[in-house]
Design a protein around this motif. Structure first.
Motif, PDB file in Angstrom:
ATOM      1  N   ASP A 113       0.824  -1.219   0.000  1.00  0.00           N
ATOM      2  CA  ASP A 113       0.000   0.000   0.000  1.00  0.00           C
ATOM      3  C   ASP A 113       0.851   1.259   0.000  1.00  0.00           C
ATOM      4  O   ASP A 113       0.576   2.223  -0.703  1.00  0.00           O
ATOM      5  N   LYS A 136      -6.170   6.252   6.897  1.00  0.00           N
ATOM      6  CA  LYS A 136      -4.932   5.475   6.727  1.00  0.00           C
ATOM      7  C   LYS A 136      -4.712   4.549   7.919  1.00  0.00           C
ATOM      8  O   LYS A 136      -4.300   3.396   7.761  1.00  0.00           O
ATOM      9  N   TYR A 188     -14.871  12.422   6.746  1.00  0.00           N
ATOM     10  CA  TYR A 188     -14.931  12.756   5.310  1.00  0.00           C
ATOM     11  C   TYR A 188     -16.270  13.423   4.979  1.00  0.00           C
ATOM     12  O   TYR A 188     -16.328  14.418   4.257  1.00  0.00           O
ATOM     13  N   ALA A 211      -7.088  10.609   4.302  1.00  0.00           N
ATOM     14  CA  ALA A 211      -6.626  11.387   5.462  1.00  0.00           C
ATOM     15  C   ALA A 211      -6.163  10.415   6.553  1.00  0.00           C
ATOM     16  O   ALA A 211      -6.414   9.205   6.458  1.00  0.00           O
ATOM     17  N   ASP A 268      -5.770   4.581  -5.312  1.00  0.00           N
ATOM     18  CA  ASP A 268      -5.071   3.991  -4.162  1.00  0.00           C
ATOM     19  C   ASP A 268      -6.055   3.508  -3.090  1.00  0.00           C
ATOM     20  O   ASP A 268      -6.029   2.326  -2.700  1.00  0.00           O
TER      21      ASP A 268
END
Ligand SMILES: O=P(O)(O)OC[C@H](O)CO
Length: 228
Positions: free
Chosen positions: A69, A150, A210, A146, A90
């Motif tokens: 990743d 993660k 988000y 953000a 991603d």
């Protein structure tokens, strides 16, 4: 495609800019790895009891796909090739890996309350992905991952790696008899479950952040930084 055609395509759709950078190629490779991983895990059966070797191979593939990743993000930043496509793809590559692992492990009933936990993960992951496309569609910039998201992915990766590795097979023949584990294997799976629950909490929290960034804050002041 000629350079001229390429350039005119990219001018029409800025998302195509840098579609073939090394970082994005790594992301595509990770998506292909997910497909191989799903086939092997299904063939290996619940806890790998149909084919233990295949389950070990699938577990290694999962760990490789999850731990690469950081490679695409690192390549993009170090080569100064951070692209909008990369920022979008991603998280999608991560979600494909994590969600397919959750679905297969739930189908195999490999952890308690499996479908409830999986549905909560899926609703958040799919919802945020749809929102990312919605923001692009309405003229906004890609919402990059953000830090809470993660961190969620790190916990998801570790918890699901724990589940994927058929640790029961190293602990004596009857360690997993009737689905009840004893000794250190029991602690191992308890730890895996605790990590998964932490991942779920982070998943829901980061999803809320988000949503807040898009619907509560004025456009352009989202917390989501361009830090792929
Ligand atoms: O929480 P998300 O949707 O931003 O996804 C985070 C990514 O998986 C981190 O690489």
């Amino acid at each position: 495609m000629s350079d001229k055609n390429n350039a005119s395509q990219q001018a029409k759709n800025p998302l195509l800019v840098g579609w073939n950078t090394p970082a994005n190629l790594v992301t595509y490779a990770r998506i292909v790895l997910v497909l191989v991983y799903i086939v092997l895990t299904v063939m290996a059966g619940p806890e790998g009891r149909n084919d233990l070797i295949l389950r070990w191979v699938a577990a290694v593939l999962f760990i490789v796909a999850a731990s690469t990743d950081k490679i695409d993000g690192y390549l993009a930043r170090s080569r100064n090739e951070v692209t909008e496509l990369g920022k979008l793809m991603d998280p999608i590559a991560d979600k494909l890996l994590m969600c397919s692992a959750l679905i297969v492990l739930s189908a195999f009933s490999e952890f308690p309350l499996a479908w409830l936990i999986t549905v909560l993960f899926l609703v958040r992951e799919i919802g945020i992905t749809v929102m990312r496309f919605f923001v692009i569609d309405t003229g906004g910039k890609v919402i990059a991952a953000a830090w809470p998201g993660k961190l969620k992915t790190v916990f998801q990766s570790v918890a699901l790696s724990f589940y994927m590795v058929p640790m029961w097979s190293l602990a004596g023949a009857d360690a997993g008899a009737n689905g009840v584990y004893t000794g250190w294997v029991r602690w191992y799976y308890l730890l895996a479950y605790a990590l998964l629950v932490v991942a779920l909490v982070l998943c829901l929290y980061s999803g809320y952040e988000y949503l807040k960034g898009v619907f509560v804050k004025p456009a352009g002041s989202s917390d989501a930084k361009d830090a792929r």
